[in-house]
Design a protein around this motif. Structure first.
Motif, short mmCIF file in Angstrom:
data_model
loop_
_atom_site.label_atom_id
_atom_site.label_comp_id
_atom_site.label_asym_id
_atom_site.label_seq_id
_atom_site.Cartn_x
_atom_site.Cartn_y
_atom_site.Cartn_z
N SER A 8 12.61 -5.34 67.71
CA SER A 8 12.78 -6.41 66.73
C SER A 8 14.06 -7.18 67.02
O SER A 8 14.98 -6.67 67.68
CB SER A 8 12.83 -5.82 65.31
OG SER A 8 13.08 -6.82 64.36
N ALA A 45 15.85 -7.69 62.18
CA ALA A 45 15.30 -7.35 60.87
C ALA A 45 14.31 -6.20 61.01
O ALA A 45 13.49 -6.18 61.92
CB ALA A 45 14.62 -8.57 60.27
N SER A 55 12.08 -3.81 58.13
CA SER A 55 11.80 -3.41 56.75
C SER A 55 10.47 -2.68 56.70
O SER A 55 9.58 -2.91 57.53
CB SER A 55 11.75 -4.63 55.82
OG SER A 55 10.68 -5.49 56.17
N ASP A 89 14.85 -2.05 53.16
CA ASP A 89 15.48 -2.84 54.21
C ASP A 89 16.28 -1.89 55.10
O ASP A 89 17.32 -1.35 54.70
CB ASP A 89 16.40 -3.90 53.60
CG ASP A 89 17.01 -4.81 54.65
OD1 ASP A 89 16.72 -4.62 55.85
OD2 ASP A 89 17.77 -5.72 54.29
N SER A 106 17.36 -2.57 58.34
CA SER A 106 17.86 -3.32 59.50
C SER A 106 19.10 -2.67 60.10
O SER A 106 19.35 -2.82 61.30
CB SER A 106 18.17 -4.76 59.09
OG SER A 106 17.03 -5.38 58.53
N ASN A 151 7.94 -5.08 58.64
CA ASN A 151 8.34 -6.49 58.74
C ASN A 151 7.26 -7.41 58.21
O ASN A 151 6.96 -8.46 58.78
CB ASN A 151 8.68 -6.84 60.19
CG ASN A 151 10.06 -6.35 60.58
OD1 ASN A 151 10.69 -5.61 59.85
ND2 ASN A 151 10.54 -6.74 61.74
N LYS A 167 16.70 -2.96 69.24
CA LYS A 167 17.06 -4.36 68.95
C LYS A 167 17.26 -5.13 70.24
O LYS A 167 17.76 -4.61 71.20
CB LYS A 167 18.33 -4.40 68.09
CG LYS A 167 18.17 -3.76 66.73
CD LYS A 167 19.41 -3.93 65.89
CE LYS A 167 19.24 -3.26 64.54
NZ LYS A 167 20.44 -3.39 63.69
#
Length: 297
Positions: free
Chosen positions: A211, A214, A216, A251, A253, A273, A297
């Protein structure tokens, strides 16, 4: 009471769950739940149901059924296929049909093929007829007499003297209409996270999530299910029962690894997401699933 029954009962009481609530969650009759806790398997329909009911009981109270089967295998019937009721099989063999019924079955494929062929032929004929009826008749246009226009007539001279300004204005107007196309509006949707299942073991799966930053998770319950969400640093985001119609959003992240345990995946829909998440194991085969998300990430 067996050691297994005592372990299950203690887990149920720890979650402050009554037998009636457990019955509603697992759809297992209360008398069978009591039989499991007391080790009275004689009241069960068969050994197959004993193991199935124990598995559902364990998943509902948040215990690992495979671990229980291994630890208390001396208390659980091992043969669970010999007592499957014969009434579950509803397939009638061809030998059970009458001689006349078998004859009709032999002819049925031929009748179906013939009907398909006839139907196709009729359809082609109708289309051909419809095309012929709609074809317009050919018209013969009368010969037009050609009239020679006189050279240097007043009309031709007037056309030649028209100012070029009108032509330029017309071209400018057309270009303006072409350039006045409305600009596209609306925000572009952010790309969904790319997920890849890297490992499966028992009812546990590891999922790598790529990702832009973000991350979630949204859990929506259609029934009642035990849910636990925590990271590898010892922090628990949620631990408890999700009731019907209840939704939890997390969340995550800032996390690099997250665990999600769901006691009854048949009753819980998950989104990552904002996109629907497909469980690594079929919920009908593995009701209780443990998911290890690793964020890249």
């Amino acid at each position: 009471m067996t050691e297994l029954g005592k372990r299950l009962r203690e887990a149920r009481e720890e979650k402050k769950m009554s037998l009636d609530e457990l019955q509603e969650m697992t759809k297992i009759q209360k008398r069978y739940l009591i039989g499991i806790e007391e080790g009275n398997y004689a009241i069960m329909p068969g050994n197959f149901y004993v193991r199935a009911f124990i598995r559902q009981y364990a998943e509902a109270v948040g215990l690992d059924p495979d671990e229980l089967f291994e630890q208390y295998k001396q208390d659980i019937p091992q043969s669970y296929q010999d007592d499957i009721p014969q009434t579950l099989s509803r397939v009638k063999t061809r030998q059970q049909l009458s001689a006349e019924g078998a004859k009709w079955l032999d002819w049925l494929p031929k009748v179906i093929v013939a009907a398909v062929v006839i139907g196709a032929a009729v359809l082609v004929w109708v289309l051909l007829q419809h095309g012929s009826a709609n074809e317009p008749p050919t018209k013969t246009s009368p010969k037009t007499a050609e009239v020679e226009k006189p050279k240097h007539s007043p009309l031709e001279q007037a056309k030649q003297k028209q100012p070029a300004k009108e032509t330029d204005e017309k071209a400018t107007k057309e270009n303006g209409q072409q350039n006045e196309q409305p600009a596209p509006t609306g925000e572009e949707e952010q790309p969904a996270a790319a997920m890849n299942v890297t490992e499966k073991r028992g009812n546990t799966a590891t999922i790598e999530v790529e990702s832009s930053g973000a991350f979630s998770i949204e859990l929506s319950s259609k029934g009642t299910s035990w849910v636990e969400v925590y990271n590898t640093k010892g922090h628990t985001f949620y631990r408890g029962n999700l009731t019907s119609g209840q939704t939890k959003t997390f969340d995550l992240s800032a996390e690099s690894e997250v665990w999600v345990k769901i006691g009854r995946t048949l009753d819980v829909d998950m989104k990552v997401n904002g996109q629907p998440f497909a469980y690594p194991f079929a919920p009908k085969e593995e009701v209780y699933q443990k998911l290890h998300f690793v964020l890249k990430k």
